[in-house]
Design a protein around this motif. Structure first.
Motif, PDB file in Angstrom:
ATOM      1  N   PRO A   3     -12.566   5.145 -10.981  1.00 27.83           N
ATOM      2  CA  PRO A   3     -11.468   4.189 -11.143  1.00 27.83           C
ATOM      3  C   PRO A   3     -10.618   4.009  -9.890  1.00 27.83           C
ATOM      4  CG  PRO A   3     -11.607   5.644 -13.044  1.00 27.83           C
ATOM      5  CD  PRO A   3     -12.549   6.196 -12.019  1.00 27.83           C
ATOM      6  N   ASP A   4     -10.493   5.068  -9.086  1.00 23.02           N
ATOM      7  CA  ASP A   4      -9.656   4.995  -7.898  1.00 23.02           C
ATOM      8  C   ASP A   4     -10.460   4.745  -6.623  1.00 23.02           C
ATOM      9  OD1 ASP A   4     -10.928   7.417  -7.900  1.00 23.02           O
ATOM     10  OD2 ASP A   4      -9.164   8.609  -7.364  1.00 23.02           O
ATOM     11  N   ALA A   5     -11.707   4.354  -6.748  1.00 23.55           N
ATOM     12  CA  ALA A   5     -12.540   4.101  -5.570  1.00 23.55           C
ATOM     13  C   ALA A   5     -12.020   2.890  -4.807  1.00 23.55           C
ATOM     14  CB  ALA A   5     -13.990   3.864  -5.991  1.00 23.55           C
ATOM     15  N   PRO A   6     -12.048   2.931  -3.472  1.00 22.38           N
ATOM     16  CA  PRO A   6     -11.624   1.768  -2.690  1.00 22.38           C
ATOM     17  C   PRO A   6     -12.480   0.546  -3.036  1.00 22.38           C
ATOM     18  CG  PRO A   6     -11.843   3.702  -1.289  1.00 22.38           C
ATOM     19  CD  PRO A   6     -12.427   4.076  -2.618  1.00 22.38           C
ATOM     20  N   VAL A   7     -11.857  -0.618  -3.005  1.00 20.39           N
ATOM     21  CA  VAL A   7     -12.568  -1.847  -3.329  1.00 20.39           C
ATOM     22  C   VAL A   7     -13.749  -2.057  -2.381  1.00 20.39           C
ATOM     23  CG1 VAL A   7     -12.355  -4.365  -3.423  1.00 20.39           C
ATOM     24  CG2 VAL A   7     -10.560  -2.939  -4.396  1.00 20.39           C
ATOM     25  N   ASP A   8     -13.575  -1.687  -1.112  1.00 22.95           N
ATOM     26  CA  ASP A   8     -14.674  -1.847  -0.153  1.00 22.95           C
ATOM     27  C   ASP A   8     -15.899  -1.039  -0.564  1.00 22.95           C
ATOM     28  OD1 ASP A   8     -13.431  -3.210   2.562  1.00 22.95           O
ATOM     29  OD2 ASP A   8     -11.950  -2.083   1.411  1.00 22.95           O
ATOM     30  N   ASP A   9     -15.689   0.166  -1.109  1.00 22.53           N
ATOM     31  CA  ASP A   9     -16.809   0.990  -1.555  1.00 22.53           C
ATOM     32  C   ASP A   9     -17.494   0.363  -2.766  1.00 22.53           C
ATOM     33  OD1 ASP A   9     -16.058   2.678   0.458  1.00 22.53           O
ATOM     34  OD2 ASP A   9     -15.266   4.259  -0.856  1.00 22.53           O
ATOM     35  N   THR A  10     -16.688  -0.138  -3.680  1.00 27.46           N
ATOM     36  CA  THR A  10     -17.248  -0.819  -4.844  1.00 27.46           C
ATOM     37  C   THR A  10     -18.063  -2.025  -4.415  1.00 27.46           C
ATOM     38  OG1 THR A  10     -15.435  -0.109  -6.285  1.00 27.46           O
ATOM     39  CG2 THR A  10     -16.678  -2.044  -6.973  1.00 27.46           C
ATOM     40  N   ALA A  11     -17.555  -2.760  -3.429  1.00 26.04           N
ATOM     41  CA  ALA A  11     -18.235  -3.971  -2.970  1.00 26.04           C
ATOM     42  C   ALA A  11     -19.636  -3.658  -2.435  1.00 26.04           C
ATOM     43  CB  ALA A  11     -17.405  -4.662  -1.896  1.00 26.04           C
ATOM     44  N   LEU A  66      -1.299  -4.215  -6.583  1.00 26.12           N
ATOM     45  CA  LEU A  66      -2.016  -5.164  -5.729  1.00 26.12           C
ATOM     46  C   LEU A  66      -2.293  -4.605  -4.340  1.00 26.12           C
ATOM     47  CD1 LEU A  66      -0.250  -8.516  -6.691  1.00 26.12           C
ATOM     48  CD2 LEU A  66      -2.464  -7.657  -7.483  1.00 26.12           C
ATOM     49  N   GLY A  67      -1.680  -3.469  -4.016  1.00 27.36           N
ATOM     50  CA  GLY A  67      -1.943  -2.840  -2.729  1.00 27.36           C
ATOM     51  C   GLY A  67      -3.375  -2.362  -2.585  1.00 27.36           C
ATOM     52  N   ARG A  68      -4.107  -2.258  -3.680  1.00 31.53           N
ATOM     53  CA  ARG A  68      -5.519  -1.844  -3.623  1.00 31.53           C
ATOM     54  C   ARG A  68      -6.407  -2.945  -3.070  1.00 31.53           C
ATOM     55  NH1 ARG A  68      -8.500  -0.556  -8.271  1.00 31.53           N
ATOM     56  NH2 ARG A  68      -9.861   0.502  -6.777  1.00 31.53           N
ATOM     57  N   LEU A  69      -5.942  -4.174  -3.126  1.00 37.18           N
ATOM     58  CA  LEU A  69      -6.783  -5.301  -2.730  1.00 37.18           C
ATOM     59  C   LEU A  69      -6.748  -5.519  -1.224  1.00 37.18           C
ATOM     60  CD1 LEU A  69      -5.883  -7.893  -5.517  1.00 37.18           C
ATOM     61  CD2 LEU A  69      -8.014  -6.587  -5.287  1.00 37.18           C
ATOM     62  N   PRO A  70      -7.888  -5.790  -0.614  1.00 37.07           N
ATOM     63  CA  PRO A  70      -7.908  -6.110   0.820  1.00 37.07           C
ATOM     64  C   PRO A  70      -7.166  -7.409   1.098  1.00 37.07           C
ATOM     65  CG  PRO A  70     -10.109  -5.563   0.010  1.00 37.07           C
ATOM     66  CD  PRO A  70      -9.235  -5.738  -1.196  1.00 37.07           C
ATOM     67  N   LEU A  92      -7.713  -8.452  -8.995  1.00 36.54           N
ATOM     68  CA  LEU A  92      -7.603  -7.009  -9.202  1.00 36.54           C
ATOM     69  C   LEU A  92      -8.387  -6.582 -10.444  1.00 36.54           C
ATOM     70  CD1 LEU A  92      -6.252  -4.322  -8.342  1.00 36.54           C
ATOM     71  CD2 LEU A  92      -4.343  -4.921  -9.859  1.00 36.54           C
ATOM     72  N   ALA A  93      -8.242  -7.340 -11.532  1.00 34.52           N
ATOM     73  CA  ALA A  93      -8.946  -7.008 -12.767  1.00 34.52           C
ATOM     74  C   ALA A  93     -10.459  -7.118 -12.592  1.00 34.52           C
ATOM     75  CB  ALA A  93      -8.474  -7.916 -13.900  1.00 34.52           C
ATOM     76  N   VAL A  94     -10.897  -8.118 -11.841  1.00 34.66           N
ATOM     77  CA  VAL A  94     -12.330  -8.300 -11.628  1.00 34.66           C
ATOM     78  C   VAL A  94     -12.918  -7.134 -10.851  1.00 34.66           C
ATOM     79  CG1 VAL A  94     -14.026  -9.687 -10.367  1.00 34.66           C
ATOM     80  CG2 VAL A  94     -12.374 -10.788 -11.878  1.00 34.66           C
ATOM     81  N   TRP A  95     -12.212  -6.646  -9.840  1.00 33.44           N
ATOM     82  CA  TRP A  95     -12.738  -5.513  -9.088  1.00 33.44           C
ATOM     83  C   TRP A  95     -12.729  -4.233  -9.925  1.00 33.44           C
ATOM     84  CZ3 TRP A  95     -16.098  -5.609  -5.570  1.00 33.44           C
ATOM     85  CH2 TRP A  95     -16.186  -6.704  -4.711  1.00 33.44           C
ATOM     86  N   VAL A 116       0.841  -1.204   0.000  1.00 36.01           N
ATOM     87  CA  VAL A 116       0.000   0.000   0.000  1.00 36.01           C
ATOM     88  C   VAL A 116       0.875   1.252   0.000  1.00 36.01           C
ATOM     89  CG1 VAL A 116      -1.753   1.290   1.261  1.00 36.01           C
ATOM     90  CG2 VAL A 116      -1.875  -1.205   1.164  1.00 36.01           C
ATOM     91  N   THR A 117       1.891   1.262   0.860  1.00 34.76           N
ATOM     92  CA  THR A 117       2.792   2.414   0.955  1.00 34.76           C
ATOM     93  C   THR A 117       3.499   2.679  -0.362  1.00 34.76           C
ATOM     94  OG1 THR A 117       3.158   1.966   3.311  1.00 34.76           O
ATOM     95  CG2 THR A 117       4.761   3.370   2.187  1.00 34.76           C
TER      96      THR A 117
END
Length: 351
Positions: free
Chosen positions: A297-305, A129-133, A283-286, A123-124
């Protein structure tokens, strides 16, 4: 068998490049499937023999990460790979892929300090892949191994069912539904950047094979009730279903079913070339799901979920002249939260 392969690898100078590549493939597969630190140490001594760079190196590291996560125990992986045993040199990219392959295997990654620390470092460093929980989200519950699942259980779908409709019955459009659907006037509002993101999970079908992707967005002046969606879907000017062809059969789908269809498509090989494997496939699926439900495009995966869970999902029958109808076909539609926005993704490939 593994010992014999190791002996052959040690004496590999006698063979040519193609023989070396085949032997390396067999040896990696055998060592990865043999759980234990001894096998893992031997396996981790092999990456220096992988291609030096380019797509071949990328595919080789992703494949190796997938194999290790599938066949080795998490505690052994942590000790050998992430605690950096003497003589073990794994690239950061391999470690990043392996970390997220472990997530897909249901490993409680945050419970291992070395894994958690490496994930935080991704993430830092703003690694992709740092975007993925570091955990499977509630929206990814369809990927979790059932408690009573057999050892060979996998969330991937058999090729025959990737293009199937799922367990839900086909939606039949009545005259009353068509009457109500006629009141809606959907307008295509497809944005090229969004269409490109919608196709992220199947981009390799096009880049490496003979695939074709159609991604479209529509807007309705008034909200479409989910119960009438099939009637509105019939009226959409969709690329894969020209007006002269019979409209596709449509079935409702859970978000979990759609996620499994997309992730299966992402991780599997297209007609030619290589799949993305688990980490980059997820990553591609999200990215695809985010574009389908309309997040930035830069939305957190949790928000998309959260939006994925709130949307209404459908799977269409890929039966038209646009689809090759070999093995690689999919068609997904979504009525976004609020009911005014519709997105449709279709893809096909052939050998």
């Amino acid at each position: 068998m593994t010992e014999q392969l190791l002996e052959l690898w040690a004496a590999r100078e006698a063979g040519g490049p193609s023989e070396h590549a085949s032997l390396l493939y067999q040896l990696q597969t055998a060592l990865a499937a043999t759980a234990g630190r001894r096998s893992l140490r031997a396996l981790m001594c092999l990456p220096n023999s992988l291609p030096d760079g380019g797509p071949a190196r990328v595919a080789a590291e992703r494949r190796l990460a997938h194999l290790v996560a599938l066949g080795q125990r998490p505690e052994d992986i942590v000790a050998v790979v992430y605690d950096e045993e003497a003589g073990i040199a794994a690239s950061d990219e391999f470690k990043a892929c392996l970390l997220h392959e472990l997530v897909l295997e249901g490993v409680a990654v945050p419970e291992y300090p070395a894994l958690r620390s490496f994930g935080e470092a991704l993430v830092t460093r703003r690694h992709p892949l740092g975007r993925l929980p570091l955990r499977l989200l509630p929206a990814e519950r369809a990927l979790r191994r059932p408690a009573d699942a057999p050892r060979d259980w996998t969330w991937t779908l058999p090729p025959a069912t990737v293009t199937a409709h799922g367990d839900r019955p086909e939606l039949h459009v009545s005259a009353e539904m068509r009457g109500r659907g006629a009141a809606f006037d959907p307008v295509e509002v497809t944005v090229p950047e969004v269409a490109e993101a919608m196709g992220a999970a199947v981009r390799h079908w096009c880049e490496e094979s003979n695939g074709t992707v159609a991604a479209q967005e529509f807007w309705c002046p008034s909200p479409v009730p989910a119960d009438d969606f099939a009637a509105v879907f019939e009226r959409l000017p969709l690329t894969p279903w020209p007006e002269e062809e019979q409209r596709a059969r449509l079935r409702p789908a859970t978000s979990g079913r759609v996620l499994r269809v997309l992730l299966t498509a992402a991780v599997r090989d297209p007609a030619y070339g290589s799949g993305m494997f688990g980490a980059y496939g997820r990553l591609a699926v999200w990215r695809t799901l985010g574009a389908l439900v309309g997040t930035a495009p830069d939305a957190p995966v949790d928000d998309t979920a959260l939006l994925v869970e709130q949307a209404h999902w459908f799977i269409a029958d890929p039966a038209s002249g646009w689809f090759h109808q070999v093995v690689w076909d999919l068609a997904v539609a979504v009525l976004r939260p609020g009911g005014q926005d519709i997105a449709v993704l279709a893809a096909t490939d052939t050998d």
